[in-house]
Design a protein around this motif. Structure first.
Motif, PDB file in Angstrom:
ATOM      1  N   ARG A  32      -5.908  -2.744 -88.622  1.00 20.37           N
ATOM      2  CA  ARG A  32      -6.291  -3.768 -88.319  1.00 20.37           C
ATOM      3  C   ARG A  32      -7.361  -4.050 -86.745  1.00 20.37           C
ATOM      4  O   ARG A  32      -8.572  -4.757 -87.069  1.00 20.37           O
ATOM      5  N   GLU A  33      -7.508  -2.519 -86.496  1.00 19.53           N
ATOM      6  CA  GLU A  33      -8.811  -2.035 -85.627  1.00 19.53           C
ATOM      7  C   GLU A  33      -9.925  -2.300 -86.251  1.00 19.53           C
ATOM      8  O   GLU A  33     -10.545  -2.591 -85.917  1.00 19.53           O
ATOM      9  N   LEU A  34      -9.794  -1.473 -87.343  1.00 18.32           N
ATOM     10  CA  LEU A  34     -10.811  -0.987 -88.151  1.00 18.32           C
ATOM     11  C   LEU A  34     -11.235  -2.214 -88.895  1.00 18.32           C
ATOM     12  O   LEU A  34     -13.004  -2.673 -88.833  1.00 18.32           O
ATOM     13  N   ILE A  35     -10.903  -3.045 -89.799  1.00 16.87           N
ATOM     14  CA  ILE A  35     -10.835  -4.692 -90.298  1.00 16.87           C
ATOM     15  C   ILE A  35     -11.747  -5.794 -88.860  1.00 16.87           C
ATOM     16  O   ILE A  35     -12.855  -5.965 -88.843  1.00 16.87           O
ATOM     17  N   GLU A  36     -11.180  -5.137 -87.532  1.00 16.05           N
ATOM     18  CA  GLU A  36     -11.587  -6.422 -86.924  1.00 16.05           C
ATOM     19  C   GLU A  36     -13.032  -5.554 -86.418  1.00 16.05           C
ATOM     20  O   GLU A  36     -14.230  -6.617 -85.885  1.00 16.05           O
ATOM     21  N   VAL A  37     -13.202  -4.413 -86.095  1.00 18.16           N
ATOM     22  CA  VAL A  37     -14.645  -3.768 -85.991  1.00 18.16           C
ATOM     23  C   VAL A  37     -15.751  -4.417 -86.925  1.00 18.16           C
ATOM     24  O   VAL A  37     -16.721  -5.348 -86.721  1.00 18.16           O
ATOM     25  N   LEU A  38     -15.591  -4.578 -88.177  1.00 23.23           N
ATOM     26  CA  LEU A  38     -16.047  -4.574 -89.550  1.00 23.23           C
ATOM     27  C   LEU A  38     -16.653  -6.225 -89.311  1.00 23.23           C
ATOM     28  O   LEU A  38     -17.393  -6.926 -89.503  1.00 23.23           O
ATOM     29  N   GLU A  39     -15.643  -7.844 -89.230  1.00 29.43           N
ATOM     30  CA  GLU A  39     -15.648  -8.483 -88.896  1.00 29.43           C
ATOM     31  C   GLU A  39     -17.104  -8.554 -88.274  1.00 29.43           C
ATOM     32  O   GLU A  39     -17.750  -9.226 -88.579  1.00 29.43           O
TER      33      GLU A  39
END
Length: 266
Positions: A32-39
């Motif tokens: 979730r943390e990685l996806i939020e950064v990519l978004e």
């Protein structure tokens, strides 16, 4: 291709050994943390022109976004012991951004490396690190973020250094160089998530697309100069080609160095 759906737009993705599934289900918080950064990650058009020297601003910003979620630089030293006596110690493996696997144990964890515009052997270093750390149980998934193939095709002719040469050459770190190494078995059995940054992640990337088209049109006009100029006027065609290209490139931010040092040429 990823198995997980609804990954953030504006990127190309590559997956080995179900890395995306492992991340999503075995490490949901880190996923979730990685996806939020990519978004939320975006690169300013002017930032693409920054030259050599200090760390590229948006790479530092990407790492800082992960750091706010608890990720950080990590050096892992692997040793061998017999009955508590150290027999050998392998050199430390440094990772730019590492997330602990759980609150009770850091290992196996998740590693992220962004390789924006280094010489392409840096991919070998990252993949060998991932392989060694996964083999010893310190790493569950390795993530590498780099320029995607579409972005590379856009940057190469458009973003030039102060000498008029391309800043993003073929022998630097980008998607094709990474994929060729992974396809040859780079990282061994370590599951990999590969992320290629594509043009939609560049602010005002439409300007870059328009400039690239103007440059292509100018080159095509020069190739067929006889259709536009009289006999013996090739020199005039060359001069006008240079003027048209220069005018197109002025629509982009002027090349600038982060600290006055020379740009890295391919």
């Amino acid at each position: 291709m990823p198995t997980v759906t609804n990954l953030p737009d504006g990127y190309s993705y590559g997956v080995t050994r179900y890395a995306d599934v492992i991340l999503q289900h075995a490490f949901p918080a880190q996923y979730r943390e990685l996806i939020e950064v990519l978004e939320s990650f975006e690169i300013g058009l002017a930032e693409l022109q920054v030259g050599g020297g200090n760390r590229t601003p948006f790479v530092a910003r990407f790492d800082a976004m992960l750091a706010r979620a608890g990720w950080g630089k990590k050096t892992i030293t692997i040793g061998k012991t017999i009955d508590g006596i150290t027999i050998s110690t392998v050199r430390g493996h440094e990772i730019d951004m590492f997330a602990d696997g759980s609150t009770t144990s850091p290992y196996p964890g998740i590693a992220v490396e962004m390789e924006w515009n280094n010489k392409d052997p840096f991919f070998d270093r990252d993949l060998l690190n991932f392989q060694a750390l996964h083999r010893e149980g310190a790493l569950a998934v390795g993530v590498i973020v780099t320029r995607g193939i579409q972005l590379q095709d856009l940057l190469k002719p458009v973003v030039l250094n102060r000498k008029g040469k391309g800043k993003y050459g073929e022998s630097t770190t980008h998607w094709s160089k990474l994929l060729s190494r992974v396809n040859l078995g780079g990282a061994g059995e370590c599951p990999l998530l590969l992320v290629g940054i594509e043009p939609p992640r560049i602010d005002s990337h439409e300007t870059m697309l328009a400039v690239r088209q103007e440059l292509r049109d100018a080159d095509e006009r020069l190739r067929h100069w006889r259709d536009h100029y009289g006999p013996g006027q090739r020199a005039l065609a060359v001069d006008e080609h240079r003027i048209i290209r220069a005018a197109a490139l002025t629509k982009l931010p002027a090349p600038a160095s982060a600290n006055g040092e020379a740009d890295l040429d391919d």
